[in-house]
Design a protein around this motif. Structure first.
Motif, PDB file in Angstrom:
ATOM      1  N   GLY A 191       1.873   0.159  -6.931  1.00 51.15           N
ATOM      2  CA  GLY A 191       1.491  -0.658  -5.882  1.00 51.15           C
ATOM      3  C   GLY A 191       2.251  -0.215  -4.756  1.00 51.15           C
ATOM      4  N   LEU A 192       3.381   0.354  -4.673  1.00 49.80           N
ATOM      5  CA  LEU A 192       3.913   1.268  -3.727  1.00 49.80           C
ATOM      6  C   LEU A 192       3.018   2.097  -2.827  1.00 49.80           C
ATOM      7  CD1 LEU A 192       7.570   1.492  -4.871  1.00 49.80           C
ATOM      8  CD2 LEU A 192       6.850  -0.107  -2.931  1.00 49.80           C
ATOM      9  N   LEU A 193       2.374   2.830  -4.025  1.00 51.51           N
ATOM     10  CA  LEU A 193       1.296   3.846  -3.417  1.00 51.51           C
ATOM     11  C   LEU A 193       0.284   3.232  -2.489  1.00 51.51           C
ATOM     12  CD1 LEU A 193       0.882   6.409  -6.259  1.00 51.51           C
ATOM     13  CD2 LEU A 193       1.850   6.901  -3.737  1.00 51.51           C
ATOM     14  N   CYS A 204      -2.589   1.373   2.301  1.00 44.03           N
ATOM     15  CA  CYS A 204      -3.240   0.587   3.106  1.00 44.03           C
ATOM     16  C   CYS A 204      -2.481   0.588   4.368  1.00 44.03           C
ATOM     17  CB  CYS A 204      -2.879  -0.843   2.556  1.00 44.03           C
ATOM     18  SG  CYS A 204      -3.651  -1.253   0.952  1.00 44.03           S
ATOM     19  N   PHE A 205      -1.321   0.676   4.392  1.00 42.30           N
ATOM     20  CA  PHE A 205      -0.655   0.809   5.940  1.00 42.30           C
ATOM     21  C   PHE A 205      -1.193   2.187   6.725  1.00 42.30           C
ATOM     22  CE2 PHE A 205       2.817   2.793   8.548  1.00 42.30           C
ATOM     23  CZ  PHE A 205       2.834   1.789   9.548  1.00 42.30           C
ATOM     24  N   ALA A 206      -1.407   3.255   5.899  1.00 44.15           N
ATOM     25  CA  ALA A 206      -1.865   4.596   6.550  1.00 44.15           C
ATOM     26  C   ALA A 206      -3.433   4.363   6.721  1.00 44.15           C
ATOM     27  CB  ALA A 206      -1.707   5.534   5.603  1.00 44.15           C
ATOM     28  N   LEU A 207      -4.168   3.679   6.193  1.00 48.44           N
ATOM     29  CA  LEU A 207      -5.479   3.322   6.361  1.00 48.44           C
ATOM     30  C   LEU A 207      -5.393   2.178   7.575  1.00 48.44           C
ATOM     31  CD1 LEU A 207      -8.191   3.967   5.175  1.00 48.44           C
ATOM     32  CD2 LEU A 207      -8.087   1.920   3.920  1.00 48.44           C
ATOM     33  N   TRP A 208      -4.834   1.331   7.682  1.00 47.68           N
ATOM     34  CA  TRP A 208      -4.762   0.688   8.878  1.00 47.68           C
ATOM     35  C   TRP A 208      -4.519   1.262  10.111  1.00 47.68           C
ATOM     36  CZ3 TRP A 208      -0.054  -0.842  11.468  1.00 47.68           C
ATOM     37  CH2 TRP A 208      -0.307  -1.699  12.539  1.00 47.68           C
ATOM     38  N   MET A 239       7.130  -0.381 -14.834  1.00 48.45           N
ATOM     39  CA  MET A 239       7.583   0.350 -13.409  1.00 48.45           C
ATOM     40  C   MET A 239       6.594   1.054 -13.125  1.00 48.45           C
ATOM     41  SD  MET A 239      10.662  -0.796 -12.911  1.00 48.45           S
ATOM     42  CE  MET A 239      10.186  -2.395 -13.697  1.00 48.45           C
ATOM     43  N   ARG A 240       5.588   1.472 -13.946  1.00 46.25           N
ATOM     44  CA  ARG A 240       4.380   2.220 -13.460  1.00 46.25           C
ATOM     45  C   ARG A 240       3.541   1.363 -12.298  1.00 46.25           C
ATOM     46  NH1 ARG A 240       1.903   6.185 -17.418  1.00 46.25           N
ATOM     47  NH2 ARG A 240       3.747   6.814 -18.653  1.00 46.25           N
TER      48      ARG A 240
END
Length: 751
Positions: free
Chosen positions: A18-20, A25-29, A12-13
């Motif tokens: 992966g979610l982080l 990536c969304f925030a960077l976009w 689960m780690r």
């Protein structure tokens, strides 16, 4: 898996990281490619036909319809884009099932770029009776992205902090695992750690969803409440409900932490527990040194109960700085050292720790309840060493009555058994011996009893199985799927509420000749006569930003020694000193100044005064806050609470214009401060009616409605001098007009 120690880590780690990374990536976009400003226009239209057309122009590009009302199909057509700074578009709407009942329909248009401020203009509209629109923007979208990215970097690096302490725990794990006698306990500890590591990382995935969900929620609140949270198709309800369910992750986090202790307390497997706690120290997800110390302490307790006193002593003393530790930690550490010293035959050192334990409890009375078990256990051992069998039996009976759990009883059972043997009560000694032999041989007390019989302990069938965790993971997986779908649909642009394909639209003659529609407001026909005239497009209103005047009040003389005052921005709170010293609570009341109307959402409040836009509200606690174990403290608290009404009489605001009849208003400051929609949510229809009309009543207006007129005649501040037909609406300020419109909208929503 850690190759050095062979400890298996939860997969689960990988999902968590992966979610982080995905969110990063969304925030960077957003940060790099979408521009730093988000602009919006929210329209509320009242259609007169099943189809309608709106022509809009903005000084920016990349405009899209983000959301529309249920049963309304919307298509956006770019009519003209002369350059990158000007965009003209047409919104074609088709009402499929909704009847033309005069109810408004909401549309939201969004755009990203670096333009300082967009200028929206409604050019024309066909098939509509009115359009109301509000403009908004978030000034720096990149700042939000920067916060998200920083948070994610911290979360990614969190498992790699405290490297020195983690390495020490790994070394101890390897050292203990090399002993062949410890192999079974080591393997069981690995399985126990894996179960809870998996549970907690599922929780952390949920916590990420919750944190980012709240981020987007407040993001939306700042942007005039995006309409999908108000849509009738249930998507907003599902989204909000998902966040509420995801918040259970925090509750589960504490629940799993408690369950992690069961291997030591409930299962009585101290050596297995010691390895599991060391694994948590070496590979767990933590930041604070206090968490590390707790896990190391628990591991040392397990070693001590397993009879490995020298190793427990070494582990407990590593990185210990007793003076700086919390008082509870110092007490438990002292108890652990005393047990280890007794096990090693260092009786003088054990007596010194026992004396230090007593001293701590004397210095800190709040530790008495937590330290009683250790004190009783010390008395039992002292009486046993002095061969006072009668005292031993009396102390043991008291101890067993207060602490019936096996975790507390196992250390004294050998003493009980020997006392009964010396007294000739062989049957009682055998019963205790048989009971002791039913526990895990990892306990040193059980191994001592094995000289008299065979250990009958069998591992429970559900031990080291994760049935509860499996059920939680199924539920959590469903939540993750729903949340991911909603997030993808709402924020990645794959779902535009009722949107169709973009095409080229040619203006019709009807559109070219259609008049320009301004921002208008319907007049409301009610018996209370509060008609609002039509106005031009709303300008942004701002309340006064000046500093709120201070306040003072006279406290009863005995409160100087009985109460504690805590200051915070805009107000203060008072606590009963005795309760505060014992439990850190005991709040009597709060008083705070407000420059908006949010005080009406307080559960139990009184308005003590107001001055222009500032309202001073006193609120009482909604739960028991005093120390309940002492009747004298309870009576003192109640007496102090009864004196609050006397304090109110002495309350004064440090301003010559302040007034103290605020209890006669719903909103004493509604003529000076802008109200917000949440301020009205908890008000009934009758209170909303009074709140709206008290704005008019301040200007001396009379009312045709007898009930309303009778209500205001009872108010000390009211002077009704202007007949309804003679009242001039233009004397109302922009703030008052805005507040009246907001209350009218809330009244309509309740109908």
């Amino acid at each position: 898996m850690d190759k050095t120690s062979g400890v298996k880590l939860s997969k689960m780690r990988i999902l968590y990281y992966g979610l982080l990374i995905l969110a990063g990536c969304f925030a960077l976009w957003l940060f790099l490619s979408e521009g730093k400003r988000l602009h919006a226009i929210e329209m509320e239209i009242i259609p007169s036909k099943q189809t309608f057309i709106i022509n809009v122009e903005a000084n920016g590009g990349n405009v899209q319809v983000f959301s529309a009302e249920e049963d309304v199909r919307v298509k956006v057509s770019y009519v003209e884009r002369s350059d990158e700074k000007r965009t003209r578009l047409t919104i074609e709407g088709n009402i499929r099932e909704k009847t033309l009942d005069g109810a408004p329909i909401r549309l939201l248009l969004l755009g990203f770029d670096n333009t300082e401020k967009w200028e929206w203009e409604i050019l024309s509209g066909v098939g509509l009776s009115s359009i109301i629109y509000d403009e908004g923007e978030i000034a720096n979208i990149r700042a939000y992205s920067y916060v998200v990215i920083t948070f994610e970097v911290i979360c990614l690096l969190l498992p790699f902090n405290n490297r020195k302490r983690r390495n020490y725990a790994k070394e101890k794990l390897l050292e203990f695992a090399e002993n062949a006698e410890n192999q079974a306990a080591f393997e069981a500890g690995k399985r126990w750690f894996l179960i809870h590591d998996r549970r907690r990382y599922w929780n952390r995935c949920l916590e990420l969803f919750l944190i980012f969900g709240l981020f987007f929620y407040f993001f939306q609140e700042y942007l005039y409440k995006w309409t999908f949270l108000n849509s009738r198709d249930g998507m907003g309800i599902i989204f909000t409900l998902t966040l509420a369910i995801a918040s259970l992750a925090y509750t589960l986090e504490f629940y799993w932490a408690k369950k992690y202790m069961e291997i030591l307390i409930k299962e009585n497997r101290p050596l297995t527990a010691s390895f599991a706690f060391l694994m948590e120290t070496a590979y767990g997800f933590y930041w604070l040194r206090s968490y590390y110390k707790k896990q190391v302490h628990n591991a040392a307790v397990g070693l001590a109960r397993a009879g490995k006193y020298a190793q427990a002593l070494e582990l407990a003393d590593y990185d210990w700085n007793g003076v700086r530790e919390k008082k509870m930690m110092r007490m438990t550490h002292s108890n652990l050292l005393g047990v280890c010293f007794l096990g090693l035959g260092r009786n003088e050192d054990a007596e010194a720790e026992f004396a230090y334990h007593k001293q701590l409890i004397k210095q800190h009375p709040s530790l008495k309840r937590a330290g009683e078990a250790v004190l009783l256990l010390g008395e039992i051992r002292s009486a046993y060493m002095a061969q006072k069998s009668g005292q031993v039996e009396a102390y043991v009976n008291v101890y067993c009555e207060r602490y019936p759990d096996a975790y507390y009883r196992i250390p004294i059972m050998p003493i009980q058994m020997k006392v009964y043997e010396q007294a000739g009560e062989i049957e009682k000694a055998k019963d205790i011996c048989n009971s002791l032999l039913s526990y895990s041989p990892e306990n040193t007390s059980v191994r001592e009893a094995m000289r008299y019989g065979t250990c009958t302990y069998t591992e429970p069938s559900d031990f080291l199985k994760d049935k509860a965790g499996l059920g939680f993971r199924i539920v959590i997986t469903g939540i993750v799927v729903i949340y991911t779908m909603l997030g993808g649909l709402m924020f990645m642009g794959t779902y535009l509420r009722g949107a169709g394909k973009t095409g080229v639209y040619e203006e019709t003659k009807a559109e070219k000749s259609a008049p320009k529609i301004n921002n208008t407001k319907k007049a409301e026909d009610e018996t209370i006569e509060t008609e609002q005239p039509e106005t031009e497009q709303e300008s942004a209103l701002q309340s006064s930003a000046s500093q709120a005047p201070g306040f003072e009040m006279d406290m009863p003389k005995d409160w100087n020694s009985l109460a504690i005052r805590k200051e915070f921005e805009g107000g203060c709170s008072y606590y009963q000193k005795k309760s505060y010293d014992l439990i850190g609570d005991g709040v009597l009341f709060f008083i705070q100044s407000y420059s908006d109307g949010s005080y009406v959402n307080l559960p139990d409040y009184e308005v003590w005064g107001y001055d222009g836009p500032y309202v001073y509200a006193m609120s009482l606690p909604t739960d028991v806050t005093f120390y309940m174990e002492d009747s004298a403290i309870m009576e003192e608290y109640q007496k102090m609470k009864n004196e609050i009404s006397q304090i109110r009489e002495t309350f004064r605001i440090q301003s010559d214009t302040a007034k103290y009849d605020g209890y006669e208003f719903v909103f004493p400051n509604s003529s000076n401060s802008l109200l917000q929609e949440p301020d009205l949510w908890n008000l009934s229809a009758s209170r909303l009616r009074i709140a709206r009309n008290e704005i008019y009543a301040r200007h001396g207006r009379r009312f045709n409605d007898e009930e309303l007129q009778r209500y205001f005649n009872q108010c000390s501040w009211y002077e009704g001098t202007v007949a309804p037909e003679d009242f001039d609406e233009h004397i109302l300020s922009e703030i008052e007009q805005s507040n009246i419109r907001l209350i009218q909208e809330q009244q309509q929503n309740m109908e």
